[in-house]
Design a protein around this motif. Structure first.
Motif: not given
Length: 320
Positions: A51-54, A69-73, A110-111, A298-300
């Motif tokens: 729900q936070l876009g994670g 977790g992003g390009p660094k993680v 994700y619910d 999946q489009e996001y």
């Protein structure tokens, strides 16, 4: 409604068992980027975002679910489905015979209301895990007394918190596929549609009036009506040139991963269709995936996240 899911046979699933990183390439004047998975990890099958876009969250061949977790993680381990899973035996394995020991998470959803990730696992049924990850908890393992076999497709109805899933009750080559609904409040599983030929993907329309379910063996997509004069009935939406796997909703259309035969190879293709079965767009990803077959598109937030297997060791990110 609820959580919708589909389950299908091992032969098909094993075929597909399979922001930002580099290198990137150009496809139709748009950017394709590889988001690398950890070492020895392959075949990202499906995706979900919290729900936070994670995310994306994705399940892989060795039975784990990873979160980006992003390009660094990059991707880090988030969850797993097999209660007696051995990291020594399972981590990094590509041995499909270890599925009953290691698990094989396929469809994800994700619910956002309960902050839970729902998982359709080929061997352990429908499961859910909270935001802290770890071992997922089994939510359901059968419907009408018939055990799940190779659950594959999954979508979450965010409005009324139900889960839609699909899969087969026996083997891929038969017509035991079912479209199912799970209600988390009552733990009840309802069969919506049966006698499907290789039920793989499941998607709820944006207006919640119908569900689409892909049939891998029959090269087609069926529409199951939830509302209106056709409620509780099904019809063939479209016949495809290739075999469809997962399907995902985007605005007023749907993205479906399709394997199109083109002698002597199979072309990994992403097709966007409208609610009436018209193909609006078709993208060829042979240059990016070679002989790997697409499992999900999946489009996001204006990009396509692409899963494939069996040897793909990255998640595809394609800017729409």
């Amino acid at each position: 409604m609820g959580i919708i899911f589909a389950h299908s046979a091992v032969a098909m699933l094993f075929l597909f068992l399979f922001l930002f990183s580099f290198p990137s390439t150009i496809l139709s004047n748009r950017i394709f980027i590889k988001l690398p998975l950890p070492k020895n990890v392959t075949s990202p099958y499906s995706f979900a975002f919290d729900q936070l876009g994670g995310g994306p969250y994705t399940g892989v061949t060795d039975g784990r679910i990873f979160k980006y977790g992003g390009p660094k993680v990059g991707f880090t381990e988030f969850s797993f489905t097999a209660p007696n899973r051995s990291k020594e035996v399972c981590d990094g394995t590509r041995d499909i015979n270890l599925g009953p020991i290691c698990g094989r998470p396929l469809g994800l959803g994700y619910d956002h209301s309960s902050n839970q990730l729902y998982i359709a696992d080929a061997y352990f049924g429908l499961l859910a895990v909270g935001s802290n990850g770890g071992l997922a908890t089994q939510a359901a393992t059968s419907a009408e007394g018939v055990p799940f076999r190779f659950l594959s497709g999954l979508d979450v109805d965010q409005d009324i918190r139900q889960v839609l899933v699909s899969g087969n009750a026996a083997v891929l080559s038969d017509t035991t596929g079912r479209l199912l609904k799970y209600d988390p409040r009552t733990s009840q599983v309802t069969v919506l549609l049966r006698n499907l030929s290789g039920a793989v993907g499941t998607a709820l329309s944006t207006d919640r009036s119908f569900i689409l379910v892909t049939e891998f063996n029959a090269n087609r997509i069926q529409k199951f009506w939830l509302e209106g004069t056709k409620a509780s009935t099904a019809e063939i939406l479209v016949g495809l040139e290739g075999r469809p796997t997962n399907i995902r909703t985007t605005l007023e259309s749907f993205w479906v991963a399709v394997s199109i035969q083109s002698t002597p190879t199979t072309v990994p293709t992403a097709q966007r269709i409208d609610p009436y079965g018209n193909i609006l767009e078709s993208l060829n990803f042979a240059a990016q995936y070679g002989s790997n077959l697409l499992s999900e598109v999946q489009e996001y937030h204006g990009a396509l996240y692409i899963g494939a297997g069996p040897s793909a060791d990255f998640v595809g990110y394609f800017k729409v």
